[in-house]
Write an enzyme that holds these catalytic residues in place. Structure first.
Site, short mmCIF file in Angstrom:
data_model
loop_
_atom_site.label_atom_id
_atom_site.label_comp_id
_atom_site.label_asym_id
_atom_site.label_seq_id
_atom_site.Cartn_x
_atom_site.Cartn_y
_atom_site.Cartn_z
N VAL A 1 39.36 34.96 45.18
CA VAL A 1 40.35 34.44 44.71
C VAL A 1 40.18 33.10 44.60
CG1 VAL A 1 42.54 34.45 43.78
CG2 VAL A 1 41.46 36.86 44.26
N HIS B 1 44.01 31.17 49.81
CA HIS B 1 45.30 31.52 50.39
C HIS B 1 44.18 32.30 52.14
CE1 HIS B 1 41.73 33.89 48.96
NE2 HIS B 1 41.54 34.64 48.99
N ASP C 1 48.42 42.42 50.46
CA ASP C 1 47.11 42.28 49.98
C ASP C 1 46.75 44.04 49.24
OD1 ASP C 1 44.14 41.27 50.41
OD2 ASP C 1 43.41 43.44 49.28
P1 AMP Z 1 38.69 36.31 48.90
O1 AMP Z 1 39.16 35.69 47.75
O2 AMP Z 1 38.10 37.02 49.01
O3 AMP Z 1 39.23 35.95 50.42
O4 AMP Z 1 39.85 37.58 48.89
C1 AMP Z 1 40.72 37.88 47.37
C2 AMP Z 1 42.29 39.31 48.23
O5 AMP Z 1 42.52 39.74 47.16
C3 AMP Z 1 41.71 40.30 48.51
O6 AMP Z 1 41.78 40.81 49.46
C4 AMP Z 1 41.84 41.56 47.09
O7 AMP Z 1 42.11 42.86 48.43
C5 AMP Z 1 43.58 40.68 46.74
N1 AMP Z 1 43.82 40.86 45.97
C6 AMP Z 1 43.20 40.72 44.90
N2 AMP Z 1 44.17 40.98 44.05
C7 AMP Z 1 45.38 41.12 44.80
C8 AMP Z 1 47.26 41.36 43.35
N3 AMP Z 1 47.01 41.31 42.40
N4 AMP Z 1 47.82 41.74 44.74
C9 AMP Z 1 47.36 41.60 46.28
N5 AMP Z 1 46.31 40.89 46.81
C10 AMP Z 1 45.36 41.20 45.79
#
Ligand code: AMP
Length: 121
Positions: free
Chosen positions: A101, A105, A35
């Site tokens: 996102v 995941h 992350d």
């Molecule tokens: P969520 O959708 O709230 O469960 O979390 C999305 C996660 O994706 C967050 O913890 C972000 O820090 C992570 N994130 C967003 N963009 C990236 C990236 N380019 N590479 C790695 N992690 C990411």
């Protein structure tokens, strides 16, 4: 329920190689990477390579090989990440789950003692 996948989300771009990631593990059906904003010593995201928006979408519609491949990646991430003392697996889902996102995941979080998951627990 209908599930609509937006292929412009950031994890789709990672899967297409359009933006970089810090890969922890990869197999035919899943990719695991650190992350970018870790919330703990270990904070790895495991994503399927197929276009699934959420855990319930994946669980309902992913093929058996995709589901097995995804869980195999989870197992491998846990094996190599130093979470023998325990960890938390989280799949934030849609608005109530505060999912940012829209590509399924699983967060694997650990490496140190975590607090209770919800206030009042
Ligand atoms: P969520 O959708 O709230 O469960 O979390 C999305 C996660 O994706 C967050 O913890 C972000 O820090 C992570 N994130 C967003 N963009 C990236 C990236 N380019 N590479 C790695 N992690 C990411």
């Amino acid at each position: 329920m209908p599930f609509t996948y937006d292929d412009q989300n950031i994890f789709a771009k990672i899967l297409r190689g359009e933006i970089p990631n810090s890969t922890v593990f990869e197999n035919d059906h899943a990719l695991a990477f650190h992350d970018i904003n870790p919330g703990a010593k270990v904070h790895v995201l495991v994503i399927p390579k197929g276009p699934y928006v959420s855990l319930d979408h994946f669980a309902a519609q992913a093929t058996a090989p995709e589901q097995v491949g995804f869980m195999a990646a989870v197992a491998e991430v846990c094996r190599i990440s130093g979470v023998e003392e325990g960890f938390r697996a989280i799949a934030n889902t849609r608005a109530h789950g505060v999912q940012d996102v829209p590509h399924f995941h699983m967060h694997i979080i650990g490496g140190a003692q975590l607090g209770r998951m919800l206030p009042g627990d």
